[in-house]
Design a protein around this motif. Structure first.
Motif, PDB file in Angstrom:
ATOM      1  N   VAL A  46       0.843  -1.197   0.000  1.00  0.00           N
ATOM      2  CA  VAL A  46       0.000   0.000   0.000  1.00  0.00           C
ATOM      3  C   VAL A  46       0.879   1.248   0.000  1.00  0.00           C
ATOM      4  O   VAL A  46       1.840   1.337   0.772  1.00  0.00           O
ATOM      5  CB  VAL A  46      -0.920   0.028   1.246  1.00  0.00           C
ATOM      6  N   VAL A  50      -2.142   6.868   1.169  1.00  0.00           N
ATOM      7  CA  VAL A  50      -3.502   6.339   1.231  1.00  0.00           C
ATOM      8  C   VAL A  50      -4.345   7.139   2.233  1.00  0.00           C
ATOM      9  O   VAL A  50      -3.873   7.520   3.298  1.00  0.00           O
ATOM     10  CB  VAL A  50      -3.491   4.833   1.597  1.00  0.00           C
ATOM     11  N   ASP A  51      -5.568   7.376   1.853  1.00  0.00           N
ATOM     12  CA  ASP A  51      -6.529   8.030   2.738  1.00  0.00           C
ATOM     13  C   ASP A  51      -6.872   7.072   3.877  1.00  0.00           C
ATOM     14  O   ASP A  51      -6.954   5.862   3.679  1.00  0.00           O
ATOM     15  CB  ASP A  51      -7.787   8.361   1.916  1.00  0.00           C
ATOM     16  N   GLU A  54      -9.729   4.682   3.264  1.00  0.00           N
ATOM     17  CA  GLU A  54      -9.346   3.660   2.289  1.00  0.00           C
ATOM     18  C   GLU A  54      -8.421   2.631   2.929  1.00  0.00           C
ATOM     19  O   GLU A  54      -8.535   1.429   2.675  1.00  0.00           O
ATOM     20  CB  GLU A  54      -8.679   4.310   1.073  1.00  0.00           C
ATOM     21  N   LEU A  55      -7.511   3.087   3.773  1.00  0.00           N
ATOM     22  CA  LEU A  55      -6.619   2.171   4.472  1.00  0.00           C
ATOM     23  C   LEU A  55      -7.413   1.201   5.351  1.00  0.00           C
ATOM     24  O   LEU A  55      -7.145   0.000   5.355  1.00  0.00           O
ATOM     25  CB  LEU A  55      -5.606   2.942   5.322  1.00  0.00           C
ATOM     26  N   SER A  70      -7.928  -0.997  -5.254  1.00  0.00           N
ATOM     27  CA  SER A  70      -7.687   0.359  -4.775  1.00  0.00           C
ATOM     28  C   SER A  70      -6.548   0.967  -5.584  1.00  0.00           C
ATOM     29  O   SER A  70      -5.594   0.263  -5.924  1.00  0.00           O
ATOM     30  CB  SER A  70      -7.306   0.342  -3.294  1.00  0.00           C
ATOM     31  N   TYR A  72      -4.382   2.696  -4.385  1.00  0.00           N
ATOM     32  CA  TYR A  72      -3.261   2.723  -3.462  1.00  0.00           C
ATOM     33  C   TYR A  72      -2.563   1.357  -3.332  1.00  0.00           C
ATOM     34  O   TYR A  72      -1.517   1.256  -2.727  1.00  0.00           O
ATOM     35  CB  TYR A  72      -3.718   3.164  -2.073  1.00  0.00           C
TER      36      TYR A  72
END
Length: 77
Positions: A46, A50-51, A54-55, A70, A72
């Motif tokens: 990742v 990453v937001d 989202e993470l 994603s 990411y």
């Protein structure tokens, strides 16, 4: 990592704790870097930008073995 490379750490963790989920967080997106992490046993790779929401979504999916897409995530098709 000052003492042990991330790739070596992944290999050690994967061997010692095969059921552990390993998520690599990195700024590096070079294909060889991603491929080395995945081949060493990382469950996903990742990007650090990453937001947070989202993470969390990625982590929850990896935890229950659900494939997630994603922008990411690197190293998966």
């Amino acid at each position: 990592m000052p003492i042990l490379s991330g790739i070596k750490a992944i290999r050690i963790l994967r061997q010692a704790l095969p059921q552990m989920k390993i998520i690599v967080f990195s700024n590096y997106r070079a294909q060889h870097t991603v491929q080395n992490a995945i081949e060493a046993g990382a469950d996903c790779y990742v990007l650090k930008n990453v937001d947070i929401d989202e993470l969390l979504r990625i982590m929850q999916a990896i935890h229950v073995d659900v494939q997630v897409e994603s922008p990411y995530l690197l190293g998966f098709t």
